[in-house]
Design an enzyme around this catalytic site. Structure first.
Site, PDB file in Angstrom:
ATOM      1  N   LYS A  11       0.841  -1.194   0.000  1.00 17.00           N
ATOM      2  CA  LYS A  11       0.000   0.000   0.000  1.00 17.00           C
ATOM      3  C   LYS A  11       0.881   1.251   0.000  1.00 17.00           C
ATOM      4  O   LYS A  11       2.060   1.220   0.380  1.00 17.00           O
ATOM      5  CB  LYS A  11      -0.933   0.028   1.210  1.00 17.00           C
ATOM      6  CG  LYS A  11      -0.246   0.136   2.584  1.00 17.00           C
ATOM      7  CD  LYS A  11       0.125   1.553   3.001  1.00 17.00           C
ATOM      8  CE  LYS A  11       0.917   1.581   4.301  1.00 17.00           C
ATOM      9  NZ  LYS A  11       1.514   2.907   4.593  1.00 17.00           N
ATOM     10  N   ASP A 137      -2.143  -1.652  10.529  1.00 14.30           N
ATOM     11  CA  ASP A 137      -2.336  -1.705   9.076  1.00 14.30           C
ATOM     12  C   ASP A 137      -2.955  -3.017   8.588  1.00 14.30           C
ATOM     13  O   ASP A 137      -3.388  -3.110   7.438  1.00 14.30           O
ATOM     14  CB  ASP A 137      -0.995  -1.519   8.341  1.00 14.30           C
ATOM     15  CG  ASP A 137      -0.564  -0.062   8.275  1.00 14.30           C
ATOM     16  OD1 ASP A 137      -1.409   0.819   8.506  1.00 14.30           O
ATOM     17  OD2 ASP A 137       0.622   0.189   7.996  1.00 14.30           O
TER      18      ASP A 137
END
Length: 301
Positions: A11, A137
């Site tokens: 990401k 995350d």
């Protein structure tokens, strides 16, 4: 099912704002997260014997119970009383300790794979609830796509998909500790916050230029003085056609957004020639959400 091969996608942060620090040391954040098509390969195989065996292509990575992928497997084994063991093979392509959530994505893939392989019947939200125990995350890495993350990063809201574009990723040969960066941020007053709402409006309008204009990361103010190469990489990208360039997460990775893939390739060449880093990749945003099982599967050759 005795074996499963998965892809754990990286990401980037299109926007990262820090709103404050909690008493427990965690920080309240407001971030816009985006999946990119750069991934680790994660292979899970059942073992008759109990226990977890983890191997990786990178010799410097831990393979015991301090590895987040190991922790993910152990979490489900203990919760569900799984008597069989599992062998985990991580073929790492995402740069390590780079602000790209490589470790968190590996853990997310292990949770997903264990759920399928051992028939645990957990829904996506169930996996995300367990993922936050491993790292802030991890829930996002299970969800994927274009997402607003709030709280400590675990409160996730789906956003309009990022417009298609080419992404250049450059990871300089320096190490950054997320803990050190956030601790340094605590000692400073944040003067300028990124306009996350304007960034979201750009996503709604599918306007890549407006998105790029409103990207911002408050952690750059801490990490760039420690590692000026980050600013140099941003500059090279801008000079070679990037409509926006920024550090991802706590760094040190820099990403650039390009409308033209050829321009991204040229910027990649310039960065390599400059000697700033050899770890530089051309990829793209990845907007397909893993609503279906196939979205996690490794591409068949």
């Amino acid at each position: 099912m005795n074996q499963i091969e998965l892809k754990a996608l990286a990401k980037i942060n299109l926007g990262l704002d820090v709103l404050g620090r909690r008493e427990n040391g965690y920080h309240d954040v407001r971030m816009v997260m985006q999946t990119i098509y750069l991934y680790d390969e994660v292979k899970l195989t059942k073992k008759k014997e109990s226990g977890i065996e983890l191997t990786t292509n990178l010799g410097f990575l831990p393979t015991g119970d301090t590895n987040i992928a190991y922790k993910a497997a152990n979490l489900l084994i203990e919760e569900f009383g799984i008597s069989e063991g599992v062998k985990i093979v991580l073929n790492k392509h995402i740069p390590v300790a780079a602000g790209l959530a490589g470790g968190s994505s590996d853990a997310a893939a292990v949770l997903f794979g264990m759920n399928r392989m051992f028939g645990l019947h957990l829904q996506q939200k169930d996996l995300m609830e367990r993922g936050v125990k491993l790292g802030a995350d991890v829930p996002y890495c299970i969800m994927r796509g274009t997402v607003l993350a709030e709280g400590i990063g675990e409160e996730l809201s789906v956003l309009p998909a990022m417009p298609k574009c080419t992404v250049l990723i450059a990871k300089p040969p320096v190490s950054v500790s997320t803990k050190v960066v956030y601790e340094a941020l605590d000692s400073e007053e944040i003067i300028e916050h990124p306009d996350i709402d304007a960034l979201i409006e750009g996503l709604k309008q599918k306007d890549l230029h407006r998105i790029s204009e409103n990207m911002g990361n408050v952690l750059e103010d801490v990490t760039i003085p420690m590692h000026p190469v980050i600013e140099e990489l941003k500059q090279v990208m801008r000079e070679n056609g990037a409509i926006g360039a920024m550090m991802s997460g706590s760094g040190p990775t820099v990403f650039g957004l390009f409308e033209n893939r050829a321009a991204a390739r040229e910027a990649q060449r310039k960065i390599r020639e400059s000697g700033l880093t050899k770890q530089v990749y051309v990829t793209n945003v990845h907007n397909v959400r893993p609503a279906s099982y196939s979205q996690y599967l490794k591409d068949k050759k």
